[in-house]
Design an enzyme around this catalytic site. Structure first.
Site, mmCIF file in Angstrom:
data_model
loop_
_atom_site.group_PDB
_atom_site.id
_atom_site.type_symbol
_atom_site.label_atom_id
_atom_site.label_comp_id
_atom_site.label_asym_id
_atom_site.label_seq_id
_atom_site.Cartn_x
_atom_site.Cartn_y
_atom_site.Cartn_z
ATOM 1 N N LYS A 74 1.009 -1.129 0.111
ATOM 2 C CA LYS A 74 -0.068 0.248 -0.063
ATOM 3 C C LYS A 74 0.757 1.024 -0.041
ATOM 4 C CE LYS A 74 -3.819 2.171 3.056
ATOM 5 N NZ LYS A 74 -4.327 2.064 4.649
ATOM 6 N N SER A 150 -9.005 2.002 3.569
ATOM 7 C CA SER A 150 -8.771 2.607 2.586
ATOM 8 C C SER A 150 -7.200 1.838 1.964
ATOM 9 C CB SER A 150 -7.606 3.357 3.713
ATOM 10 O OG SER A 150 -7.040 2.971 4.578
ATOM 11 N N SER A 174 -9.398 -0.882 7.966
ATOM 12 C CA SER A 174 -8.863 -0.285 6.332
ATOM 13 C C SER A 174 -8.675 -1.654 5.871
ATOM 14 C CB SER A 174 -7.831 0.900 6.713
ATOM 15 O OG SER A 174 -8.515 2.198 6.416
#
Length: 482
Positions: A74, A150, A174
């Protein structure tokens, strides 16, 4: 290796092929990059790839459980030396990490071949992935919908078959929210299980943790085995597990006491399709011999207090983050930062020291209250989300009318089940047990356990995966069909 064959394996399966000499890490990297080319133009999940990286060198390490497996990180929460980390923000655009974080080092040591980075909402302040910097990420199951956030880019990439497992972070859901939105397995570890060092001791005052999103339970177990444990200087850490999680998934969970919670604490009520999925899950658990009963979730404070304290912690942490990035010479204004983040930044600047300490007191109250639930139950079951994956653009509606508190309230209103376990620091997982019959969209079920009891969750997850397998379900956008 042909792409159509590559997508049929999970991470552990690919690593076994490498170990037996049936395929090389370089061949797997080539297949993963082919998958990126095939589906990323549709879903916009991968920010950039690093095809020049030598897979043989990166994935070296004989006997390592995940050696040679393609992997994505990420664009936030982990740093890889010499690679950009932009946090989903124009304010950080072009920033390059000078060194590996501890977690990145452990990814390398596990044999994973990191081929690129995935999208995130700006500063991970969202449960959908629609940052201005790189544009919206789309759900492989329905391109008009969000894959969640997220860690939405990582989830979309795994769901579409680009890689079997990817990195994620979780401060309020997330990992679990995008896993639920894309039909994947995602486990949020216990606070202190995975080191955040060396640059920080904890993120968002312990609300955030790091882990992975995968198609199979055994992949997440293998990953956590490799990344768990303290590093020098960590302020605290969770007690080490009794045995590897990869071994736990071979053990029966026993007869668990399961408390079923249908409604969250906020204003939003759980939709009918999700309630039906919850009911089917409870019936499955009962059929497996578990003791299932209705329960309620009491965080020990009102919903307004819960949201307010989280908003103070989140936005106060945001202020020095943005200030440090702006020190490079960029302004903090609409040219560099999104509207909701500017509002959160302004609100955070008004949080006093006394406010911050009071918010930490609320964190403690919630942790104690949630902890007492596990005196009565081994596991709590809730929907991961109260609704099906939302359409893109929903979260941006009238965003200019919100202050920082209003933005956090909007996020928590749409995800009322996940954040309490971040505040409490206890492990929780989303399991893709079912789908909506009308739309085919995946519906995730969240299971939470007491502090340090990932073992309980992994045992249960493996049992559920065997009883109600999900790997045969693939989305409309799937690398294997290109």
């Amino acid at each position: 290796m042909e792409l159509s064959e590559y997508v049929t394996y999970d991470a552990v399966g690919l690593a076994e092929l490498v170990a037996r000499g049936e395929v090389t890490a370089a061949e797997l990297e080539a297949a993963a990059l082919e998958a990126v080319a095939a589906v990323n133009p549709l879903i916009n999940a991968v920010v950039e790839t690093w095809p020049a990286e030598c897979a043989e060198e990166e994935g070296a390490g004989e006997g390592v459980p995940l050696a040679g497996v393609p992997f994505l990180i990420k664009d936030l929460g982990v740093s890889m030396a010499g690679k950009r980390v932009e946090l989903g923000s124009r304010l950080a655009k072009g920033s390059v990490a000078s060194a590996d974080s501890y977690l990145m080092r452990r990814f390398r040591e596990s044999g994973l071949v990191t081929i690129g980075r995935t999208t995130t909402p700006e500063f991970a302040y969202g449960i959908t992935t629609e940052a201005v910097l790189y544009g919206p990420t789309r759900n492989p199951w329905d391109l008009e919908r969000s894959p969640g956030g997220s860690s939405g880019g990582s989830a979309a990439a795994v769901a579409a078959g680009i890689v079997p497992i990817a990195h994620g972070t979780d401060a309020a859901g997330s990992i679990r929210i995008p896993a639920a939105s894309t039909g994947l397995f995602g486990l949020k570890p216990t606070r202190g299980r995975v080191s955040m060092g060396p640059d920080v001791d904890e993120i968002f005052n312990g609300l955030a943790v790091q882990g992975g999103i995968s198609r199979t339970v055994r992949d997440s177990a293998a990953l956590l085995d490799r990344i768990q444990g303290p590093e020098s200087g960590d302020p605290y850490f969770a007690a080490p597990p009794d045995r590897p999680y990869s071994e736990e998934i071979t053990r029966a969970p026993g007869r668990l006491r399961v408390g079923v919670i249908a409604q969250g604490g906020g204003r939003r009520r759980t939709e009918g399709a999700v309630l039906d999925a919850l009911s089917r899950t409870a019936e499955l658990l009962a059929s497996l011999g578990h003791h299932v009963q209705e329960a309620t979730l009491d965080p020990g404070v009102s919903w307004e207090q819960f949201v307010g304290a989280n908003a103070q912690l989140w936005t106060a942490n945001l202020v020095p983050w943005l200030d440090a990035l702006a020190a490079a010479g960029r302004p903090i204004d609409p040219s560099t930062v999104q509207t909701e983040m500017l509002a959160s930044y302004a609100w955070g600047r008004q949080v006093t020291g006394a406010d911050f300490v009071s918010a930490l007191g609320v964190r403690n109250t919630v942790a104690r209250s949630i902890g007492r639930h596990f005196d009565r139950y081994d596991v709590l079951l809730t929907p991961t989300l109260p609704e099906l994956p939302p359409l893109l653009g929903v979260y941006a509606e009238a965003v200019e009318e919100l202050d920082g508190l209003g933005w956090i309230d909007r996020l928590f209103d749409r995800s009322p089940f996940t954040a309490c376990f971040n505040v409490a620091g206890t492990p929780a997982m989303s399991v893709p047990l079912t789908a909506d019959p009308a739309t085919g969209l995946p519906i995730g079920m969240q299971f939470a356990a007491a502090y340090g009891r990932e073992d309980t969750l992994f045992r249960l997850a493996a049992q559920l995966e065997e009883a109600a397998p999900w790997s045969h379900r693939v989305p409309a956008v799937w690398a294997g069909s290109h």
